[in-house]
Design an enzyme around this catalytic site. Structure first.
Site, PDB file in Angstrom:
ATOM      1  N   LYS A   1      -5.056  -8.926   0.264  1.00 20.31           N
ATOM      2  CA  LYS A   1      -5.093  -8.667   1.647  1.00 20.31           C
ATOM      3  C   LYS A   1      -6.619  -8.692   1.695  1.00 20.31           C
ATOM      4  O   LYS A   1      -7.090  -8.730   2.456  1.00 20.31           O
ATOM      5  CB  LYS A   1      -5.593  -6.753   1.374  1.00 20.31           C
ATOM      6  CG  LYS A   1      -3.487  -6.569   1.065  1.00 20.31           C
ATOM      7  CD  LYS A   1      -2.355  -6.419   2.204  1.00 20.31           C
ATOM      8  CE  LYS A   1      -1.184  -6.736   1.721  1.00 20.31           C
ATOM      9  NZ  LYS A   1      -0.395  -5.403   0.566  1.00 20.31           N
TER      10      LYS A   1
ATOM     11  N   ASP B   1      -4.860   3.783  -5.193  1.00 21.91           N
ATOM     12  CA  ASP B   1      -4.298   2.180  -4.475  1.00 21.91           C
ATOM     13  C   ASP B   1      -5.265   1.682  -3.612  1.00 21.91           C
ATOM     14  O   ASP B   1      -4.891   1.881  -2.225  1.00 21.91           O
ATOM     15  CB  ASP B   1      -2.569   2.343  -4.584  1.00 21.91           C
ATOM     16  CG  ASP B   1      -2.391   0.840  -3.510  1.00 21.91           C
ATOM     17  OD1 ASP B   1      -3.129   0.132  -3.754  1.00 21.91           O
ATOM     18  OD2 ASP B   1      -0.943   0.600  -3.284  1.00 21.91           O
TER      19      ASP B   1
ATOM     20  N   TRP C   1       3.780   2.657   0.841  1.00 23.09           N
ATOM     21  CA  TRP C   1       2.917   2.381  -0.440  1.00 23.09           C
ATOM     22  C   TRP C   1       2.752   3.488  -1.210  1.00 23.09           C
ATOM     23  O   TRP C   1       3.815   3.518  -2.178  1.00 23.09           O
ATOM     24  CB  TRP C   1       1.819   1.753  -0.102  1.00 23.09           C
ATOM     25  CG  TRP C   1       2.249  -0.037   0.035  1.00 23.09           C
ATOM     26  CD1 TRP C   1       1.794   0.158   1.491  1.00 23.09           C
ATOM     27  CD2 TRP C   1       3.569  -0.768   0.230  1.00 23.09           C
ATOM     28  NE1 TRP C   1       2.367  -1.276   2.241  1.00 23.09           N
ATOM     29  CE2 TRP C   1       2.514  -1.970   1.185  1.00 23.09           C
ATOM     30  CE3 TRP C   1       3.783  -1.107  -1.160  1.00 23.09           C
ATOM     31  CZ2 TRP C   1       4.237  -2.958   1.173  1.00 23.09           C
ATOM     32  CZ3 TRP C   1       4.534  -2.421  -1.020  1.00 23.09           C
ATOM     33  CH2 TRP C   1       4.032  -3.613  -0.237  1.00 23.09           C
TER      34      TRP C   1
HETATM   35  C1  LIG Z   1       0.624  -4.880   0.580  1.00 21.07           C
HETATM   36  C2  LIG Z   1       0.411  -3.672  -0.404  1.00 21.07           C
HETATM   37  C3  LIG Z   1       0.476  -3.399  -1.799  1.00 21.07           C
HETATM   38  C4  LIG Z   1       1.852  -4.356  -2.694  1.00 21.07           C
HETATM   39  O1  LIG Z   1       1.112  -4.927  -2.942  1.00 21.07           O
HETATM   40  P1  LIG Z   1       1.673  -6.556  -4.141  1.00 21.07           P
HETATM   41  O2  LIG Z   1       0.730  -6.409  -4.582  1.00 21.07           O
HETATM   42  O3  LIG Z   1       2.966  -7.235  -3.506  1.00 21.07           O
HETATM   43  O4  LIG Z   1       2.641  -5.487  -4.752  1.00 21.07           O
HETATM   44  C5  LIG Z   1       0.744  -1.880  -2.796  1.00 21.07           C
HETATM   45  N1  LIG Z   1       0.045  -1.338  -1.495  1.00 21.07           N
HETATM   46  C6  LIG Z   1      -0.763  -1.379  -0.820  1.00 21.07           C
HETATM   47  C7  LIG Z   1      -1.425  -0.245  -0.077  1.00 21.07           C
HETATM   48  C8  LIG Z   1      -0.570  -2.847  -0.291  1.00 21.07           C
HETATM   49  O5  LIG Z   1      -1.132  -3.387   0.996  1.00 21.07           O
END
Ligand SMILES: *Cc1c(COP(=O)(O)O)cnc(C)c1O
Length: 354
Positions: free
Chosen positions: A191, A167, A100
């Site tokens: 998540k 993030d 990511w």
């Molecule tokens: C799943 C995830 C993403 C991507 O998320 P999307 O909403 O599918 O774009 C980005 N960063 C992390 C840490 C993730 O676990």
């Protein structure tokens, strides 16, 4: 039978939230209309959006500290671009802790000078880099607090005067942090908060408006702030379910309460991984994620037996990501302790068979 859902994302949500959400699809709070067939400008939905936004700031301890919570479209992946669009003027720093982070770096490079301040790529991201220095001339430093795929988590954030962008897709609302150290936090809802379709952005207002480029409206945080997260039709269902999950968390005692439960779940599985010779952990011990436990089976001959035992016990979603292999047990906020217990029992039963 409802399965034990260890999925990495989209993931398990609290049962009572699912119940209430499914009722609202048929009829929202006795108004004679469905949640998904009313105007997003109706007083009912405006109240939902406001509640969701204020619960975010309340749970993170950011009320009255100059932050705004936004529910946007496009997933965390759009935030890889949007953060750079709004904040990258000359040079930004990124800590590369996995897939990511790399995707975030790739998007930011479209817009400016991006420096990889630290990386754990050479060890296939099995740990969090530490002891690196952060240049003071960066527009911001970008971090990924929890690496969903590799099962590592930042425990100590770097001390720097540079604005911090993080993030937190896979560990927001799971542990206590001083969130006021961050200038911008983003997280895909799916998540730990709600269904896919909404992305949470928590932004400190005074970091906006400093780049020289023109920003398209949909990518401009200032516009979303000004429009109170209603610049265009928001993902109403995802926002509603997120609001319910945040309320569930608040009723439970907030982040402090869930953190304690998350620690107990993680301790249970990691102590089994460490004691049981049939399994080995993937991530460096000091960097282990409380959300995603990554592990391998040491004796390939036992793999089929383990898979069958898991299947029979109703365990779902524990296959590792293709870039790591092995297994990954994701233990987000709503995963009951009991599910971890079932998995750990199977692991110890397998040792007896081996
Ligand atoms: C799943 C995830 C993403 C991507 O998320 P999307 O909403 O599918 O774009 C980005 N960063 C992390 C840490 C993730 O676990």
């Amino acid at each position: 039978m409802k399965k034990h859902n260890f999925s990495a994302g989209p993931c398990i949500l609290p049962k009572e939230v699912m119940q209430k959400a499914s009722e609202a699809v048929l009829e929202l709070d006795g108004i004679g209309l469905s949640l998904i067939e009313i105007s997003h400008r109706s007083k009912e939905f405006v109240a939902i959006m406001e509640k969701a936004r204020s619960l975010v700031l309340e749970l993170l301890g950011l009320e009255g500290k100059g932050y705004q919570a936004l529910f946007l479209h496009g997933g965390a992946s759009l935030q890889f671009l949007m953060t750079a669009y709004n904040l990258l003027d000359k040079k930004a720093g990124y800590v590369n802790t996995g897939t990511w982070s790399q995707k975030a770096i790739k998007e930011a490079r479209l817009l400016g000078d991006v420096m990889e301040v630290a990386s754990s790529q050479e060890q296939n991201f099995n740990h969090i880099p530490k002891g690196y220095s952060v240049p003071s001339d960066l527009d911001y430093l970008h971090l990924t607090s929890n690496n969903t795929i590799f099962g590592t988590q930042i425990k100590e954030f770097p001390k720097t005067n540079v604005p911090l962008v993080c993030d937190m897709s896979s560990d927001i609302f799971s542990r206590q942090l001083d969130f006021s150290k961050f200038d911008l936090i983003y997280a895909g809802a799916q998540k730990n908060m709600g269904p896919a379709g909404a992305t949470l952005v928590v932004v400190k207002e005074d970091i906006l408006g400093k780049v020289s480029r023109k920003i398209p409206s949909m990518l401009d945080y200032s516009i979303h702030v000004k429009q109170e997260s209603m610049f265009n039709t928001p993902p109403v269902f995802a926002v509603y379910v997120s609001m319910l999950t945040l309320q569930w968390l608040k009723d439970l005692g907030g982040i402090a309460a869930i953190e304690e439960i998350n620690e107990r779940k993680a301790n249970l599985i990691y102590s089994e991984i460490d004691l049981n010779p049939v399994f080995s952990g993937y991530a460096a011990k000091e960097d282990r994620s409380l959300m995603n436990a990554t592990f391998n089976i040491t004796d390939d001959a036992l793999k089929d037996t383990f898979d069958t035992m898991c299947k029979e016990a109703g365990i779902s979603g524990i296959n590792g990501h293709r870039s790591v292999g092995g297994y990954r047990a994701s233990m987000y906020n709503a995963l009951p302790m009991e599910s971890v217990g079932v998995l750990v029992d199977i692991m110890s039963e397998l040792e007896k068979k081996g």
